[in-house]
Every structure is written in structure tokens, then in C-alpha cells.
Design an enzyme around this catalytic site. Structure first.
Site, mmCIF file in Angstrom:
data_model
loop_
_atom_site.group_PDB
_atom_site.id
_atom_site.type_symbol
_atom_site.label_atom_id
_atom_site.label_comp_id
_atom_site.label_asym_id
_atom_site.label_seq_id
_atom_site.Cartn_x
_atom_site.Cartn_y
_atom_site.Cartn_z
ATOM 1 N N LYS A 14 0.623 -1.311 -0.093
ATOM 2 C CA LYS A 14 -0.244 -0.066 -0.055
ATOM 3 C C LYS A 14 0.816 1.336 0.008
ATOM 4 O O LYS A 14 0.569 2.104 -0.739
ATOM 5 C CB LYS A 14 -0.934 0.109 1.184
ATOM 6 C CG LYS A 14 -2.032 -1.204 1.307
ATOM 7 C CD LYS A 14 -2.782 -1.015 2.412
ATOM 8 C CE LYS A 14 -2.360 -0.985 3.712
ATOM 9 N NZ LYS A 14 -1.669 -2.377 4.195
ATOM 10 N N ARG A 89 -10.039 0.822 8.604
ATOM 11 C CA ARG A 89 -9.751 -0.595 9.116
ATOM 12 C C ARG A 89 -10.613 -1.320 9.486
ATOM 13 O O ARG A 89 -10.669 -2.418 9.954
ATOM 14 C CB ARG A 89 -8.435 -0.568 9.718
ATOM 15 C CG ARG A 89 -7.018 -0.917 9.087
ATOM 16 C CD ARG A 89 -5.848 -0.923 9.974
ATOM 17 N NE ARG A 89 -4.918 -1.414 9.735
ATOM 18 C CZ ARG A 89 -3.606 -0.860 9.378
ATOM 19 N NH1 ARG A 89 -3.501 0.366 9.285
ATOM 20 N NH2 ARG A 89 -2.437 -1.572 9.020
ATOM 21 N N ARG A 128 11.191 -6.476 5.579
ATOM 22 C CA ARG A 128 11.148 -5.017 5.850
ATOM 23 C C ARG A 128 11.602 -4.596 7.281
ATOM 24 O O ARG A 128 12.308 -3.621 7.541
ATOM 25 C CB ARG A 128 9.737 -4.445 5.489
ATOM 26 C CG ARG A 128 9.330 -3.052 5.741
ATOM 27 C CD ARG A 128 8.014 -2.683 5.315
ATOM 28 N NE ARG A 128 6.917 -2.861 6.199
ATOM 29 C CZ ARG A 128 5.893 -2.449 6.417
ATOM 30 N NH1 ARG A 128 5.341 -2.194 5.211
ATOM 31 N NH2 ARG A 128 5.163 -2.702 7.212
ATOM 32 N N ARG A 134 10.785 -0.881 12.168
ATOM 33 C CA ARG A 134 9.512 -0.871 13.013
ATOM 34 C C ARG A 134 9.330 -2.267 13.838
ATOM 35 O O ARG A 134 9.639 -3.505 13.420
ATOM 36 C CB ARG A 134 8.430 -1.009 11.923
ATOM 37 C CG ARG A 134 8.092 0.052 11.147
ATOM 38 C CD ARG A 134 7.086 -0.036 10.126
ATOM 39 N NE ARG A 134 5.804 -0.582 10.560
ATOM 40 C CZ ARG A 134 4.706 -0.439 9.760
ATOM 41 N NH1 ARG A 134 4.818 -0.209 8.421
ATOM 42 N NH2 ARG A 134 3.690 -0.970 10.443
ATOM 43 N N ARG A 146 -1.180 -9.395 13.517
ATOM 44 C CA ARG A 146 -1.818 -8.012 12.634
ATOM 45 C C ARG A 146 -2.827 -8.760 11.610
ATOM 46 O O ARG A 146 -3.548 -8.183 11.162
ATOM 47 C CB ARG A 146 -0.631 -7.288 11.791
ATOM 48 C CG ARG A 146 0.054 -6.332 13.154
ATOM 49 C CD ARG A 146 1.161 -5.902 12.770
ATOM 50 N NE ARG A 146 1.308 -5.192 11.620
ATOM 51 C CZ ARG A 146 2.678 -4.980 10.712
ATOM 52 N NH1 ARG A 146 3.549 -5.548 11.069
ATOM 53 N NH2 ARG A 146 2.717 -4.331 9.716
#
Ligand code: AMP
Length: 191
Positions: A14, A89, A128, A134, A146
């Protein structure tokens, strides 16, 4: 105004595709995840509150997130439109967004849903996590949480937007430029 939602599970691309859409269509980007992270960095009240949920891979409560988005939209009226990345969401967030946009005399024109299967997403997120810093990308448990949040609370929005005839599903696996072209054409954005 022309408003787009870029939709999909964590790691679907995204952020990458939003950056390309922004450049092409001169829209204002709202990534709720980015807003939370910048608040966490400077330790605002919102950041401290959000961090306790984000660190567990849980969604931040609706009332907090919706208030933040409403404030952003009502203070950024002058724009060609918005690209929503990571919002809404939940169904309540989707309903709240429709209401706020109606007050601004506009609506959602396209929901571009990137589809990628879960095992591919887990390995993308772990990769990532090595560079993003993160914390929610660095543990498989948090990542799986998640996805559970996505499957339970976010995925039902696909039906919500399909019923409004604005949903376009796009294969999120492949070359970044090919996916971008698919978004532009399948989403019937002007070229
Ligand atoms: P993202 O950068 O979009 O992956 O978001 C990172 C984290 O921020 C999510 O896992 C949630 O904890 C929180 N977050 C971002 N957007 C929302 C939202 N619309 N509703 C609730 N929590 C959110």
C-alpha cells in the site's frame, strides 16, 4: 475532489503504490500508520496511547483513530483529493469516513484492494523489519496478530465497498510498475 482508498493486508504494498499514485495525481496522502509513528517519535499523548496497541500488533481503538482522521481532513480542505492508506480498517471507520466526506461534499471514488497471499506477506514484512526499524515488523507473532486483526476487523470492509460499487481487486504480486498500471486501469483512474 477525487478520493482513493488503497486497501490490503499488512505488507501488500500500500505504501509503495500510494507514493506512485500521489506523484501522478497530486493528492494528499493520509497514512494513519505514519501519523501514529510520527506521534510516537515525539511522544505526544496520541503517540503514547497508540504505541501500546501498535506494539502488540493490535488496532488502535476506533474513537482515537477516527478523531485523528476527522481532524486531518477538516484542516486540509484545499486539495484535489485524498489517498487513504491504512484507513479505514473497521466497518465503523468506513462509516465514519463516509460521513466526514459527505460533510465535505465529496465521497470515495475508488477502493483499490491489493491481494497477496499470507505466507508471502509474512516474509515481506520480516524482510522490511530488518531495515524499517518498525518493532511490529520484527516478530512473527506480532505479524500474525496483525493478520488476525485484518481478517477479523478489516476484511469485512471489502463487502462494504463492493456494495457501493467502488471496489477493484488487484493482484499485488509481481513487478511494482505492472501493479501500478493495473491499479490505474482497473481502478479506472484517468491516465
Ligand atoms: P500501518 O503502517 O498501516 O501498517 O499501521 C501500523 C499500525 O498502526 C497498525 O498495525 C495499527 O496498530 C495502527 N493503525 C494504523 N492505521 C490504523 C487504523 N486505521 N485503525 C487502527 N489502528 C491503525
Amino acid at each position: 475532489m477525487f478520493n482513493i482508498i488503497i486497501f490490503g493486508p499488512p505488507g501488500a504494498g500500500k505504501g509503495t503504490q500510494s507514493a506512485m499514485l500521489l506523484e501522478k495525481y497530486n493528492l494528499v496522502h493520509l497514512s494513519t500508520g505514519d501519523v501514529f509513528r510520527s506521534n510516537i517519535k515525539v511522544e505526544t499523548e496520541l503517540g503514547i496511547l497508540g504505541k501500546s496497541f501498535i506494539d502488540k500488533g493490535e488496532l488502535v481503538p476506533d474513537e482515537v483513530t477516527i478523531a485523528m482522521v476527522e481532524d486531518f481532513l477538516k484542516t486540509t480542505k484545499e486539495s484535489n483529493g485524498f489517498i487513504f492508506d491504512g484507513f479505514p480498517r473497521t466497518i465503523s471507520q468506513g462509516e465514519a469516513l463516509s460521513k466526514i466526506l459527505m460533510q465535505l461534499d465529496t465521497n470515495i471514488h475508488a477502493v483499490l484492494a491489493l491481494e497477496v497471499e499470507e505466507n508471502e506477506l509474512v516474509s515481506r514484512l520480516l524482510e522490511r523489519g530488518k531495515v524499517s526499524g518498525r518493532t511490529d515488523d520484527q516478530s512473527e507473532d506480532k505479524i500474525r496478530n496483525r493478520f488476525a486483526e485484518y481478517n477479523n476487523k478489516t476484511e469485512p470492509l471489502l463487502e462494504f465497498y463492493a456494495a457501493k460499487n467502488v471496489l477493484h481487486r488487484i493482484n499485488g504480486l509481481g513487478e511494482i510498475d505492472d501493479i501500478f498500471n493495473a491499479l490505474v486501469h482497473r481502478g479506472r483512474l484517468c491516465t
